[in-house]
Design a protein around this motif. Structure first.
Motif, mmCIF file in Angstrom:
data_model
loop_
_atom_site.group_PDB
_atom_site.id
_atom_site.type_symbol
_atom_site.label_atom_id
_atom_site.label_comp_id
_atom_site.label_asym_id
_atom_site.label_seq_id
_atom_site.Cartn_x
_atom_site.Cartn_y
_atom_site.Cartn_z
ATOM 1 N N UNK A 1 0.821 -1.206 0.000
ATOM 2 C CA UNK A 1 0.000 0.000 0.000
ATOM 3 C C UNK A 1 0.857 1.257 0.000
ATOM 4 N N UNK A 2 1.942 1.227 0.770
ATOM 5 C CA UNK A 2 2.848 2.368 0.857
ATOM 6 C C UNK A 2 3.534 2.635 -0.484
ATOM 7 N N UNK A 3 3.911 1.576 -1.205
ATOM 8 C CA UNK A 3 4.561 1.738 -2.513
ATOM 9 C C UNK A 3 3.623 2.396 -3.510
ATOM 10 N N UNK A 4 2.362 2.001 -3.467
ATOM 11 C CA UNK A 4 1.379 2.571 -4.388
ATOM 12 C C UNK A 4 1.225 4.075 -4.129
ATOM 13 N N UNK A 5 1.194 4.458 -2.885
ATOM 14 C CA UNK A 5 1.068 5.862 -2.519
ATOM 15 C C UNK A 5 2.305 6.651 -2.963
ATOM 16 N N UNK A 6 3.461 6.071 -2.770
ATOM 17 C CA UNK A 6 4.701 6.719 -3.175
ATOM 18 C C UNK A 6 4.751 6.911 -4.692
ATOM 19 N N UNK A 13 4.079 14.654 -8.729
ATOM 20 C CA UNK A 13 5.219 15.557 -8.736
ATOM 21 C C UNK A 13 5.723 15.785 -10.165
ATOM 22 N N UNK A 14 5.834 14.728 -10.921
ATOM 23 C CA UNK A 14 6.293 14.827 -12.301
ATOM 24 C C UNK A 14 5.329 15.662 -13.140
ATOM 25 N N UNK A 15 4.036 15.448 -12.965
ATOM 26 C CA UNK A 15 3.038 16.221 -13.700
ATOM 27 C C UNK A 15 3.106 17.698 -13.325
ATOM 28 N N UNK A 16 3.299 17.976 -12.054
ATOM 29 C CA UNK A 16 3.399 19.370 -11.616
ATOM 30 C C UNK A 16 4.655 20.035 -12.156
ATOM 31 N N UNK A 17 5.737 19.298 -12.221
ATOM 32 C CA UNK A 17 6.974 19.839 -12.787
ATOM 33 C C UNK A 17 6.785 20.181 -14.266
ATOM 34 N N UNK A 18 6.096 19.316 -14.993
ATOM 35 C CA UNK A 18 5.834 19.578 -16.412
ATOM 36 C C UNK A 18 4.950 20.806 -16.575
ATOM 37 N N UNK A 19 3.917 20.899 -15.749
ATOM 38 C CA UNK A 19 3.022 22.047 -15.811
ATOM 39 C C UNK A 19 3.763 23.332 -15.455
#
Length: 66
Positions: A1-6, A13-19
């Protein structure tokens, strides 16, 4: 569950960096346009000041229907 959240956080984060990069690019382009427009405005002001007869003084008079 923790891996999925990470993984989900990394994707966000990647999408926000692109935006953020897209917005930065747009802002840069708008700055260039503003700079060009300011330069053109200054050029036109100088031209107008250099040629006082260029603008018809009657344009500042009230039209006859007033």
């Amino acid at each position: 569950m923790e891996d999925k959240r990470l993984v989900e956080l990394e994707i966000r984060y990647t999408q926000q960096q692109e935006l953020l990069q897209e917005l930065s690019d747009v802002l840069y382009q708008q700055g260039r346009v503003i700079d060009a427009l300011q330069a053109e405005l200054e050029r036109l002001k100088r031209k107008l000041d250099a040629e006082p007869g260029l603008v018809d003084a009657r344009q500042h008079e009230r039209p006859p229907h007033y």
